[in-house]
Design a protein around this motif. Sequence first.
Motif, PDB file in Angstrom:
ATOM      1  N   ILE A  43     -44.979 -28.391  29.990  1.00 42.06           N
ATOM      2  CA  ILE A  43     -44.322 -28.949  28.798  1.00 42.06           C
ATOM      3  C   ILE A  43     -43.731 -30.305  29.169  1.00 42.06           C
ATOM      4  N   VAL A  44     -44.146 -31.318  28.413  1.00 45.44           N
ATOM      5  CA  VAL A  44     -43.622 -32.670  28.676  1.00 45.44           C
ATOM      6  C   VAL A  44     -42.889 -33.138  27.415  1.00 45.44           C
ATOM      7  N   GLY A  45     -41.650 -33.522  27.580  1.00 41.61           N
ATOM      8  CA  GLY A  45     -40.849 -34.018  26.454  1.00 41.61           C
ATOM      9  C   GLY A  45     -40.549 -35.495  26.621  1.00 41.61           C
ATOM     10  N   VAL A  46     -40.675 -36.244  25.526  1.00 38.94           N
ATOM     11  CA  VAL A  46     -40.437 -37.696  25.593  1.00 38.94           C
ATOM     12  C   VAL A  46     -39.415 -38.070  24.528  1.00 38.94           C
ATOM     13  N   ASP A  47     -38.498 -38.938  24.900  1.00 39.30           N
ATOM     14  CA  ASP A  47     -37.560 -39.456  23.896  1.00 39.30           C
ATOM     15  C   ASP A  47     -36.989 -40.779  24.373  1.00 39.30           C
ATOM     16  N   LEU A  48     -36.482 -41.537  23.414  1.00 45.28           N
ATOM     17  CA  LEU A  48     -35.838 -42.804  23.758  1.00 45.28           C
ATOM     18  C   LEU A  48     -34.663 -42.555  24.690  1.00 45.28           C
ATOM     19  N   VAL A  49     -33.921 -41.488  24.377  1.00 44.84           N
ATOM     20  CA  VAL A  49     -32.750 -41.180  25.195  1.00 44.84           C
ATOM     21  C   VAL A  49     -33.113 -40.114  26.243  1.00 44.84           C
ATOM     22  N   PRO A  50     -32.479 -40.192  27.397  1.00 48.45           N
ATOM     23  CA  PRO A  50     -32.824 -39.200  28.442  1.00 48.45           C
ATOM     24  C   PRO A  50     -32.496 -37.768  27.979  1.00 48.45           C
ATOM     25  N   ILE A  51     -33.351 -36.854  28.375  1.00 48.35           N
ATOM     26  CA  ILE A  51     -33.159 -35.449  27.987  1.00 48.35           C
ATOM     27  C   ILE A  51     -32.668 -34.679  29.200  1.00 48.35           C
ATOM     28  N   ARG A  52     -31.600 -33.920  29.015  1.00 50.41           N
ATOM     29  CA  ARG A  52     -31.084 -33.070  30.085  1.00 50.41           C
ATOM     30  C   ARG A  52     -32.165 -32.061  30.477  1.00 50.41           C
ATOM     31  N   GLN A  53     -32.232 -31.784  31.766  1.00 48.20           N
ATOM     32  CA  GLN A  53     -33.310 -30.923  32.272  1.00 48.20           C
ATOM     33  C   GLN A  53     -33.435 -29.593  31.508  1.00 48.20           C
ATOM     34  N   VAL A  54     -34.641 -29.318  31.051  1.00 50.12           N
ATOM     35  CA  VAL A  54     -34.914 -28.013  30.441  1.00 50.12           C
ATOM     36  C   VAL A  54     -35.788 -27.253  31.436  1.00 50.12           C
ATOM     37  N   ARG A  55     -35.501 -25.974  31.566  1.00 49.61           N
ATOM     38  CA  ARG A  55     -36.202 -25.150  32.561  1.00 49.61           C
ATOM     39  C   ARG A  55     -37.720 -25.231  32.389  1.00 49.61           C
TER      40      ARG A  55
END
Length: 817
Positions: free
Chosen positions: A73-85
């Motif tokens: 699973i790869v998540g992308v966003d302008l703002v950093p995303i806190r680590q998801v398991r």
Amino acid sequence: MGQKKKKLAKGRLDKFYYLAKEQGYRSRAAFKLVQLNKKYNFLGSAKACLDLCAAPGGWMQVASKYMPVQSLIVGVDLVPIRQVRNCISLAEDITTQKCRTEIKKALKTWKVDVCLHDGAPNMGTSWVQDAYQQAELTLHALKLATEFLATGGWFVTKVFRGADYNSLIWVFNKLFRKVESTKPQASRNASAEIFVVCQGFLNPKKIDPKLLDPKFVFKEVQEGPKKVDVLSEKKAKRNRSGYEDGVTMLRKKGFISDFIESSQHLLDLASFTEYEFDENAQIFKQHPSTTPEIIECFRDLRVLGKNDFSKIIKWRKAMAEYKEKLDNPEEEETKEPEPERELTQEEKDALLDTELEQLKENLEKKRRKEKKKANEKKRLERKRIELTMHIPGDKIEEGADDDLFVMKGKQDFQDDVVAEHGDSDSDDSDSDDSEVEPDRRTQEEAEMDNDEFMEQQLEDQYKQYILRVSNRAKEFDVKVKKDKLSQDAEFDDQDDDEMEQEEEDHPLYVGKAKPIEKDADMFFDNDLFGGVEYRTEDDEPSEDEQEEEDEDSKPIDISKLKLQKAQPVATKSKKQKTTKGGSEKGGKKHQKMPSGEESDDEDIVQEMDMEEVPMEEDVEYSSDSDEEIDDKIKTKALGEFLLRKKSRNDLVDDSFHRFAFNDNRDGMPQWFIDDENRHHKPQTPLTKDMVDEIKRKIKEIDSRPIKKIAEAKARKKMRLGKKMEKVKEKSSSIMDNADMSNKEKSRAIEKLYAGTDKKNQKPKKIIMIAKKSKTGGGGTGKYKIVDKRMKKDLRAMKQKQKTVGRSAASKKANKKK
Ligand SMILES: C[S@@+](CC[C@H](N)C(=O)[O-])C[C@H]1O[C@@H](n2cnc3c(N)ncnc32)[C@H](O)[C@@H]1O
């Protein structure tokens, strides 16, 4: 102002907000994906997922929960995303080339099965601008999806229902096998967002870049027909969003001035996709009724709802009147009210006729309405009986409930109320006001709304019903307790009498058949009840009996009798009781046998023609009650559901439904609330087969011996097996022995086998230690009595033998060394 803002923000904290908090999701948006996935199940089989615009990571959490373990699973966003398991997160702008390369790096050679997009650009400039930006962002997401999606993959995206909605759908249709729009429950109704689920990515070899170019898609679409063949491989599909057949043009524009003047404005609304405020319509644009919302609505008629259309129609009517006013200003001013003239007799009659007609029509309408209501009530009643409150076999209840929904005459009801209160007012009404009172009543009656009346009656009757049910439950409890105490459920006449009395006292008691003496006689004539006396109320006990009853007033019961049969317990009196009416009948003999006396047992046994059996200890086994067993079964079944991921998820999901937090039932009648509480719960998915299977398993487990016993048995078996092997060996050597005769051989073998059979073995002597020196034991008895000295000597001898053995062995070992 600040306060208003606060209130707004609070209003946004709905149940999904709290649910998200409770379940540890980072955003309430997570539930949108949960619900979308529940409907389409695209995550269940996906191995890789790309989540575009994923911060703070709610959708990523859902993806990691619902996708198989070890999926990518790869998540992308302008703002950093806190680590998801188990997820990779990237801080990139999805519209940039850099983002593409970063995703490529993260995915390596993988293609994703699902591409999610929940992007929302910075809102706030203007509705049109925001909607456009959203559509543009969606197109960028789609561009990335086309690059990373595997053939047949899913693209799930958020779209705003704005002017560009149809264009986007058109593009999706070019690239996917099936495109569906849906609005999950977690998405607020007030929000213009909608989710588009595109399934079956066609993955064409070459995609016309214009198809993914916002400038082209959104501009060209509005301006005119598409001429380009956007897909090199596939022929352009027909648009599915309901445009005219054969028309490739996606937009059909009309003018507001025509719309206002048109005699078929409704048809126009259906055929045009948008209206423009042309030059002639500028006066309408400046009219105070022309709100920005109305202007926006005219921009895209395809996405409007029923409310929007009704607003537009109302607005058109107002504008048409406004135009009329503008066109004939003088007429308006010079118009004077016509003087009222006297009506002729004919005109008056006609007027009366029409009024009468009107009244008749109204009456008819009212009658039909009432009939419909009554039918509806009846239907509800039937349903109610089917579903809940009907207790099978409860005839009185049914009868009582019949009038629950039958509409009492209002006068009856009024009478009831008056009778119930019975206050002095009624006396007063007989006096001077007696003529005024009925009028007042009928007026009140007329005012009393049918519905209110029904509700009130329903509520009262329901209370009565609840009271009756609880009374019956109490009675039942009392009966069960009594039965338990006396252990005399079947033959306790006293209880029966009490019950009868209670029943007779009960307001619902409708009468009962006469005492069933005859049947009872026949029943007790059975040999089984030898010794048990059946006595009716009328039978006077004899003096002796009276005495006994004083001592032990409890009547004898069959279960005690059986118990006493098994115990050598004597009775106080050997006398046989006389049967009913003084005459002695076949088996109707009664023996009072209070415990505690031990004399004359044999006689009694003889008299009662019973077989004496050895005394058994009264062992009480604590067994689970039926309820406990049911609970056990349910718990076990639920446990099994929880073991499997799918059933576990289903179970959890089922507990969240639109009634889960539906606590707002203020003003609802009690019967409705009770009904809701009883039925608006998810049903435990337990089938009868499952319950039977679990019961069988529990039984199987219960019937198994405990572990220690099983082990001991196994050990015994093993030892016996070894012994048998040895015996076999020995017997074969005996058989091979040429020096022995056949007879000797068979005797020797017999002896050998006798050794293995414990039953045939001579019992070992039990050594008992006498307190005082006492010799001379031994002999042939079971016990060998030894004194302490002998015991010590024996032990010492054994010990010595052991040490001698050991020392000899050690000496041998030393020698070898
Ligand atoms: C509604 S939130 C997404 C919520 C998310 N699905 C979740 O469940 O937590 C929208 C996100 O889109 C992101 N976004 C907007 N424009 C973006 C862009 N050009 N590139 C990447 N992310 C963007 C915003 O930073 C914001 O975090």
